[in-house]
Design a protein around this motif. Structure first.
Motif, PDB file in Angstrom:
ATOM      1  N   PRO A   1       0.811  -1.228   0.000  1.00 15.11           N
ATOM      2  CA  PRO A   1       0.000   0.000   0.000  1.00 15.11           C
ATOM      3  C   PRO A   1       0.840   1.271   0.000  1.00 15.11           C
ATOM      4  O   PRO A   1       0.424   2.295  -0.548  1.00 15.11           O
ATOM      5  N   VAL A   2       2.013   1.227   0.624  1.00 16.68           N
ATOM      6  CA  VAL A   2       2.903   2.387   0.632  1.00 16.68           C
ATOM      7  C   VAL A   2       3.428   2.636  -0.780  1.00 16.68           C
ATOM      8  O   VAL A   2       3.442   3.775  -1.262  1.00 16.68           O
ATOM      9  N   GLU A   3       3.851   1.568  -1.441  1.00 16.30           N
ATOM     10  CA  GLU A   3       4.320   1.692  -2.823  1.00 16.30           C
ATOM     11  C   GLU A   3       3.230   2.264  -3.710  1.00 16.30           C
ATOM     12  O   GLU A   3       3.476   3.149  -4.537  1.00 16.30           O
ATOM     13  N   ASP A   4       2.020   1.733  -3.565  1.00 20.12           N
ATOM     14  CA  ASP A   4       0.903   2.178  -4.391  1.00 20.12           C
ATOM     15  C   ASP A   4       0.622   3.667  -4.174  1.00 20.12           C
ATOM     16  O   ASP A   4       0.425   4.424  -5.136  1.00 20.12           O
ATOM     17  N   ALA A   5       0.595   4.099  -2.911  1.00 22.98           N
ATOM     18  CA  ALA A   5       0.316   5.505  -2.606  1.00 22.98           C
ATOM     19  C   ALA A   5       1.393   6.420  -3.191  1.00 22.98           C
ATOM     20  O   ALA A   5       1.086   7.480  -3.750  1.00 22.98           O
ATOM     21  N   LEU A   6       2.657   6.007  -3.081  1.00 23.46           N
ATOM     22  CA  LEU A   6       3.741   6.839  -3.594  1.00 23.46           C
ATOM     23  C   LEU A   6       3.719   6.915  -5.116  1.00 23.46           C
ATOM     24  O   LEU A   6       3.956   7.975  -5.702  1.00 23.46           O
ATOM     25  N   LEU A   7       3.437   5.799  -5.770  1.00 26.32           N
ATOM     26  CA  LEU A   7       3.383   5.806  -7.232  1.00 26.32           C
ATOM     27  C   LEU A   7       2.213   6.637  -7.734  1.00 26.32           C
ATOM     28  O   LEU A   7       2.329   7.369  -8.726  1.00 26.32           O
ATOM     29  N   ARG A   8       1.074   6.541  -7.055  1.00 22.40           N
ATOM     30  CA  ARG A   8      -0.075   7.364  -7.432  1.00 22.40           C
ATOM     31  C   ARG A   8       0.238   8.850  -7.222  1.00 22.40           C
ATOM     32  O   ARG A   8      -0.136   9.698  -8.028  1.00 22.40           O
ATOM     33  N   ALA A   9       0.910   9.142  -6.123  1.00 24.07           N
ATOM     34  CA  ALA A   9       1.286  10.524  -5.857  1.00 24.07           C
ATOM     35  C   ALA A   9       2.242  11.040  -6.924  1.00 24.07           C
ATOM     36  O   ALA A   9       2.098  12.167  -7.423  1.00 24.07           O
ATOM     37  N   ALA A  10       3.228  10.211  -7.284  1.00 17.49           N
ATOM     38  CA  ALA A  10       4.203  10.612  -8.295  1.00 17.49           C
ATOM     39  C   ALA A  10       3.524  10.860  -9.638  1.00 17.49           C
ATOM     40  O   ALA A  10       3.903  11.792 -10.372  1.00 17.49           O
ATOM     41  N   ASP A  11       2.528  10.049  -9.966  1.00 13.48           N
ATOM     42  CA  ASP A  11       1.795  10.241 -11.224  1.00 13.48           C
ATOM     43  C   ASP A  11       1.099  11.596 -11.269  1.00 13.48           C
ATOM     44  O   ASP A  11       0.864  12.152 -12.347  1.00 13.48           O
ATOM     45  N   ARG A  12       0.753  12.134 -10.102  1.00 13.70           N
ATOM     46  CA  ARG A  12       0.079  13.427 -10.021  1.00 13.70           C
ATOM     47  C   ARG A  12       1.069  14.583  -9.809  1.00 13.70           C
ATOM     48  O   ARG A  12       0.669  15.715  -9.581  1.00 13.70           O
TER      49      ARG A  12
END
Length: 289
Positions: free
Chosen positions: A186-197
């Motif tokens: 979940p941490v990886e997912d949140a960071l990747l989603r944040a980076a995409d934005r």
């Protein structure tokens, strides 16, 4: 029906942690007091950034009625300065954070105090600060700090927490504070989603000194803070090497995630000065300003 005395008792019980949390956060923020040299910047004024669908928390005066008239939905103009000065915070409130050894504060107490102290510095410097997951959209003002303290004082029943990418505005900033000892996905997912934005920010891992030293030997029962997980061993000392290796791997993974997404990462121990951690957090936010 709840009696007035019972209601008052419940309200007082709920409010008890707030003054202590606010007072400690205020005291901590004062050690990094910005005074007249706050984070307030000129920005780009009313430069248009994008239209976005109106949310329940948006005021009626912020709705662009001309744009909304061309659709079945209401729209709001995001201004570039609003995006640049919005920060979303997440302080892990799971059961894992309630651990502490000796006279050290719990990880939860340190994480919440740091998060609220950062919010105090940011808001008083002109920033808009909120919490992840749409619980508290970014706003300014003392009322926002009080509401934030109220929400940060709540506990979650899960063993481990996970950050949420929901609610992070494109090209804004974010701060995640946790022990990061649970599932890393979940941490990886949140960071990747944040980076995409285009969101940049900081990860602060908060650990108790015992979690770094693993001073256990002989017969030991390891139990999660909720009691849902338990492991008994007669030779705890034999686990030390593997445990420390896995902890080092977790730190390396978090550092790698931070590097690849443009975030900052650091580890803080509850036996250390909270002021140093706050200074690091402030510097990390400055690098993404």
């Amino acid at each position: 029906m709840t009696s007035s005395l019972a209601l008052r008792s419940q309200a007082e019980t709920l409010a008890t942690p707030l003054p202590a949390l606010l007072a400690e956060a205020e005291h901590l923020a004062a050690t990094v007091l910005l005074g007249d040299h706050g984070r307030r910047r000129a920005g780009t004024g009313d430069t248009f950034w994008q239209y976005r669908p109106a949310q329940p928390h948006d005021e009626a005066r912020s709705i662009d009625w001309r744009r909304s008239a061309r659709s079945d939905s209401n729209f709001v103009q995001d201004k570039e300065w609003q995006i640049a000065q919005s920060i979303i915070l997440w302080a892990d409130q799971s059961a894992s954070m309630s651990f502490h050894s000796d006279d050290n504060p719990t990880k939860a107490a340190r994480a919440r105090t740091l998060a609220l102290a950062m919010a105090i510095l940011l808001i008083r410097g002109g920033e808009r600060v909120g919490l992840t997951g749409l619980r508290l959209p970014p706003r300014r003002g003392e009322a926002q700090l009080m509401r934030m303290a109220e929400l940060l004082s709540l506990d979650e029943g899960t063993d481990y927490g996970a950050p949420e990418a929901q609610g992070m505005l494109p090209h804004s900033r974010a701060l995640f504070i946790s022990d990061f000892l649970g599932d890393i996905a979940p941490v990886e997912d949140a960071l990747l989603r944040a980076a995409d934005r285009g969101v940049r920010g900081a990860l602060l891992q908060v650990l108790d000194p015992q979690e770094e030293a693993f001073p256990f030997d002989g017969r030991t029962i390891f139990e999660s803070m909720t009691g849902a997980l338990e492991h008994e061993t007669l030779k705890a000392g034999d686990l030390k090497k593997r445990y420390l290796e896995r902890l080092a791997m977790r730190k390396d993974r978090l550092a790698h995630l931070a590097r690849t997404t443009g975030w900052q990462f650091s580890t803080h121990h509850t036996g250390q000065s909270a002021t140093n951690a706050l200074l690091w957090l402030y510097g990390a936010m400055e690098r993404h300003a």
